[in-house]
Design a protein around this motif. Structure first.
Motif, PDB file in Angstrom:
ATOM      1  N   THR A 183     -98.522 -50.653  80.757  1.00 25.50           N
ATOM      2  CA  THR A 183     -97.770 -49.393  80.771  1.00 25.50           C
ATOM      3  C   THR A 183     -97.218 -49.083  82.152  1.00 25.50           C
ATOM      4  O   THR A 183     -96.103 -48.551  82.290  1.00 25.50           O
ATOM      5  CB  THR A 183     -98.678 -48.248  80.281  1.00 25.50           C
TER       6      THR A 183
ATOM      7  N   ALA B 231     -99.292 -41.411  79.795  1.00 28.85           N
ATOM      8  CA  ALA B 231     -99.118 -42.119  81.075  1.00 28.85           C
ATOM      9  C   ALA B 231     -97.808 -41.655  81.706  1.00 28.85           C
ATOM     10  O   ALA B 231     -96.821 -41.409  81.004  1.00 28.85           O
ATOM     11  CB  ALA B 231     -99.106 -43.618  80.858  1.00 28.85           C
TER      12      ALA B 231
ATOM     13  N   MET C 266    -102.661 -42.541  84.138  1.00 22.35           N
ATOM     14  CA  MET C 266    -102.852 -42.592  82.689  1.00 22.35           C
ATOM     15  C   MET C 266    -104.126 -41.857  82.318  1.00 22.35           C
ATOM     16  O   MET C 266    -105.184 -42.083  82.921  1.00 22.35           O
ATOM     17  CB  MET C 266    -102.922 -44.038  82.178  1.00 22.35           C
TER      18      MET C 266
END
Length: 570
Positions: A97, A139, A148
């Motif tokens: 991410t 996030a 996150m």
């Protein structure tokens, strides 16, 4: 607050279940609009249509097949509407991410993992009723630093609201594939699959699922595809659902499932063979490899003997079409090993055999262990490999040639008789036929110039002539396949026809004078006028040698050998 959830589907007929779940879960507090596009739609056209909604919050559902096009849309929309909050979710952005947020500053937030609760909490934050720190599973970047939050507890799916009741979907239900899930998670640990990361299987409420299916059928849904990773992991649950679908299905509806074939009990298959209407069910079965060592390396438990039993029983039952999957490029599966895998699975004669190539998806064990197996892959979706320590790029290209011919000649289901004859009489193995023909096809650059239906026959004929394999038996099989996929008598054919119109007329008159043919025609209610109007006559191989065959175009097509000896009709 204007909230728009959208996605780019691979095709128009597909629908996105994720954004419907998000809407259903939050619509008790928020008004959410949905809009779907395809990856073929021009970026500017997508942006223009989104802009008509003037969204304050714009969410995208992201997968390997749409991430590149999605990011183009995101970048352009942020340029024209910097005040819009853009949030991404889905399996493609739930892993690595920080990569997505650091490299795409136009993305404001990412929902990680199962998104219903996170997205609802995020909307509460956006509306001022919750602090950002209280949003689980989100996030984002803060002053150039990735942050996150811990994931929320997994949903109790038994109380999850239905995503299938949106009135806006009704008009399209009969035109598109409807996706439905009765469970989430997978009990297996295959290292090439994202589903293996979530431990355990959770189920939606059975009676709610049944009510949703009734609703979908009542409102015109024709193709309903279950997205459960292993629909039959619970034998009792699968059996209950099969019985329900057989009992309450509507005419014309098809249900598709992903099943694990080696755990399916014979008594379940026998029940389906005995009670399921033909065409009601379609099974998708992931075989991937028959190499035991390879399966061990990717933590895939599979009993091919039991899988074979299941596929064979289903095939022999004649009620359910089967789609089997293979993956080329798994660890320690070299070219020769994959050839064996292909032949092992083709021997089962599934209606469709999909040959795919390993993709090193973000978050999977094989991507983490890529160096261990010498994987080379394109680090851009869909992350397909181009080689590893036992499979070269040249060999991958050769297998892609197999895939191309497999799609055109077997999976199209238009050459079943011809291919069956060739792989049992003319070539050492099915793989060798597809490989040699694939190389011949590529060598003539046919993949670059397209083809019509007739071209598939003439190009196969050209290949077989080059291999010195052409004979009357193959020509006959190809004629049968060709005629079986014509609605009417063809005005012209791809072969050099040896029977002219006068001979055809004479032959049909002789057929009518034959007692044996007369009885056959009478039984099938084929009378003189229909015979001359709808009968195609050509020479084919029979048990007694080459003989005229009448192929009668009707529903269903019938054909029979024209016996022309004259016998009195009493």
């Amino acid at each position: 607050m204007n909230i728009l959830l959208t996605t780019l589907n691979a095709k128009y007929i597909h629908t996105n279940l994720a954004i419907r779940h998000l809407k259903a879960y939050s619509e008790d507090e928020f008004s959410i609009q949905l809009k779907e596009f395809t990856i073929k739609d021009p970026t500017l056209a997508i942006v223009s249509e989104i802009h008509q909604y003037k969204p304050d919050v714009l969410g995208f559902s992201c997968y390997i097949w749409n991430i590149e096009e999605t990011l183009k849309v995101v970048a352009m929309y942020k340029l024209i509407s910097p005040q819009t909050t853009i949030i991404l979710g889905g399996p493609e952005v739930s892993y690595d991410t920080n990569h997505w947020l650091k490299n795409h500053p136009e993305v404001d937030y990412i929902v990680v993992g199962e998104g219903e609760e996170t997205f609802k909490q995020f909307l509460q934050y956006q509306s001022g009723t919750r602090e950002l720190e209280e949003v689980a599973g989100i996030a984002y970047m803060v002053d150039g630093r990735f942050k996150m939050h811990a994931l929320p507890a997994k949903l109790d799916l038994r109380t999850s609201p239905s995503p299938y009741r949106d009135p806006a979907d009704i008009a399209e239900l009969g035109k598109r594939v409807t996706y439905i899930e009765t469970s989430r998670g997978c009990p297996f640990s295959c290292q090439f699959c994202l589903s293996s990361i979530e431990v355990g299987v959770r189920y939606f409420a059975r009676e709610h699922v049944k009510e949703d299916i009734r609703y979908l059928m009542k409102n015109g849904a024709k193709v309903i595809k279950f997205v459960d990773r292993t629909f039959n992991i619970s034998r009792s649950y699968a059996m209950e659902m099969f019985e329900f679908l057989i009992t309450e299905h509507q005419p014309g509806v098809v249900f598709q499932f992903e099943i694990t074939a080696d755990i399916m009990r014979p008594e379940v298959i026998q029940y389906l063979n005995d009670h399921a209407p033909k065409g009601l069910f379609r099974f998708e079965i992931g075989v991937q490899s028959t190499n035991d060592h390879t399966n061990d390396l990717v933590k895939r438990r599979q009993n091919f003997e039991k899988l074979t039993r299941t596929v064979t029983m289903v095939r022999d039952g004649g009620k359910i079409d089967q789609h089997l999957d293979l993956i080329a490029g798994l660890p320690e599966e070299d070219y020769n090993s994959f050839r064996k895998t292909f032949n092992d699975v083709f021997a089962l004669r599934p209606e469709e055999l999909q040959l795919g190539f390993l993709k090193l998806l973000r978050g999977t064990g094989l991507r983490i262990d890529a160096e261990k197996y010498g994987y080379q892959y394109v680090d851009q979706a869909p992350y397909e490999i181009v080689g590893n320590s036992v499979l070269s790029f040249d060999e991958i290209i050769k297998i892609k040639q197999v895939e191309d011919i497999l799609e055109k000649y077997w999976n199209s289901q238009k050459f079943q008789r011809t291919i069956e004859y060739l792989v049992t009489h003319s070539f050492e193995s099915p793989f060798d036929f597809f490989q040699k023909f694939g190389g011949y096809w590529e060598g003539h650059n046919w993949s670059r110039i397209g083809h019509q239906f007739d071209d598939l026959f003439t190009r196969l004929q050209s290949f077989l002539l080059s291999e010195n394999l052409w004979d009357d038996a193959i020509l006959s099989e190809m004629k049968f396949d060709y005629l079986a996929h014509q609605k009417f008598i063809p005005r012209s054919v791809w072969w050099n026809e040896t029977i002219n119109q006068q001979q055809r007329s004479e032959l049909l008159h002789e057929v009518l004078r034959s007692r044996e043919n007369y009885d056959y025609l009478l039984t099938n209610q084929i009378f003189e006028r229909e015979l001359f109007k709808k009968a195609f006559v050509t020479e084919m191989m029979t048990n007694d040698g080459i003989a005229p065959i009448l192929y009668f175009f009707d529903t269903p097509h019938v054909h029979f050998e024209a016996r022309t000896e004259k016998k009195p009709v009493s």
